[in-house]
Design an enzyme around this catalytic site. Structure first.
Site, PDB file in Angstrom:
ATOM      1  N   ASN A  18      32.943  49.224  86.407  1.00 35.03           N
ATOM      2  CA  ASN A  18      33.313  48.490  87.511  1.00 35.03           C
ATOM      3  C   ASN A  18      33.350  46.966  87.254  1.00 35.03           C
ATOM      4  O   ASN A  18      33.782  46.269  88.065  1.00 35.03           O
ATOM      5  CB  ASN A  18      32.496  48.887  88.945  1.00 35.03           C
ATOM      6  N   ASP A  32      26.305  52.932  87.575  1.00 31.48           N
ATOM      7  CA  ASP A  32      26.291  52.365  88.858  1.00 31.48           C
ATOM      8  C   ASP A  32      27.668  51.651  89.269  1.00 31.48           C
ATOM      9  O   ASP A  32      28.023  50.952  88.903  1.00 31.48           O
ATOM     10  CB  ASP A  32      25.203  51.415  88.842  1.00 31.48           C
ATOM     11  N   ASP A  83      30.424  54.210  82.770  1.00 29.80           N
ATOM     12  CA  ASP A  83      29.310  53.356  83.233  1.00 29.80           C
ATOM     13  C   ASP A  83      28.888  54.099  84.475  1.00 29.80           C
ATOM     14  O   ASP A  83      29.306  55.134  84.710  1.00 29.80           O
ATOM     15  CB  ASP A  83      30.087  52.088  84.087  1.00 29.80           C
TER      16      ASP A  83
HETATM   17 MG   LIG Z   1      28.505  49.471  87.294  1.00 29.17          MG
END
Ligand SMILES: [Mg+2]
Length: 257
Positions: free
Chosen positions: A204, A95, A93
């Site tokens: 996240n 961001d 991922d």
């Molecule tokens: Mg993310």
């Protein structure tokens, strides 16, 4: 996160929350349709799936001329390259996993990326998570690496150009490669075209891997803590995962700890 106003702060705080009590605080600022970091949980509950979403698993509409239906949509990834043959695949991922971006000017930005939205060019200020360079280089040695982000390509592609100085990412997948499911952009690993027992996703946001939680290495959301060592601390785990024929048992041990 001093640079954010109260409303935006609320959105950020919802990363670790699955409740919808903050729905009414949802901001429709120019941020929200843009970075995937604003997409978590119910943030996108009002947005319809993108019109050009090729990842929908619906069969193609029948053709006018009566020709037979096309085969199912092809996989998201091309065939494995010779250099990556036999390696496990790690889906990474962007961001709040590798970087944090915002439209608010910051003096210590690692990159400033111009992005055009509705005819106006906005500067996006990108902060690199501590140890991201070392982490990415290591991932590139150990795995076939794929960047998979729910953000828009017009933002994420130039960021990836600046971030990935080593050509670690063999492929980059953006929002249109996600499946829009119950208000979230989900990364459906079964669409990659790789054996699932050899796929790991690091993200996240648990909503991103809700279809394949057993393939996930969870990671704390990162915004601006320059003392963060999460990426560095994860390297030994990934070294172990790179040697596994089947990643599930090691990841299950991790979850049960
Ligand atoms: Mg993310």
């Amino acid at each position: 996160i001093q640079s954010l106003d109260e409303k935006q702060l609320n959105v950020f705080h919802r990363f670790s929350q699955s409740n919808s009590s903050l729905k009414k605080h949802r901001s429709r600022s120019i941020f929200s349709p843009f970075f995937c970091c604003f997409r978590n949980y119910n943030d996108y509950h009002v947005e319809p799936p993108p019109a050009n979403n090729k990842t929908l698993s619906l069969p193609p509409p029948p053709e006018e001329n009566g020709s037979p239906p096309k085969p199912p949509a092809k996989f998201l990834l091309p065939e494995v390259s010779i250099t990556d043959y036999g390696k496990n695949c790690v889906v990474i991922d962007l961001d709040e996993t590798l970087v944090h971006s915002s439209f608010k000017p910051i003096s210590n930005a690692d990159f400033i990326v111009p992005v055009e939205i509705d005819g106006t060019v906005h500067q996006v200020y990108v902060l690199k998570r501590p140890h991201v360079d070392e982490f990415l280089q290591k991932m590139g040695e150990l795995f076939e690496c794929v960047l998979f982000t729910a953000s828009l390509a017009k933002y994420a592609d130039p960021v990836a150009d600046l971030l990935d100085q080593w050509g670690v990412f063999r492929a980059r997948l953006f929002r249109e490669s996600c499946v829009f499911h119950r208000g979230n952009y989900v990364k459906d690993l079964s669409r990659l075209g790789r054996e699932l027992s050899k796929v790991i996703i690091i993200d996240n946001s648990p909503a991103s891997y809700i279809f394949h939680p057993e393939n996930a290495v969870p990671v704390q959301s990162w915004f601006d803590d320059m003392t963060d060592t999460e990426l560095l601390d994860l390297i030994p785990l990934f070294e172990g995962l790179s040697k596994e024929e089947d990643v599930y048992s090691l990841l299950q041990n991790l979850r049960s700890r």
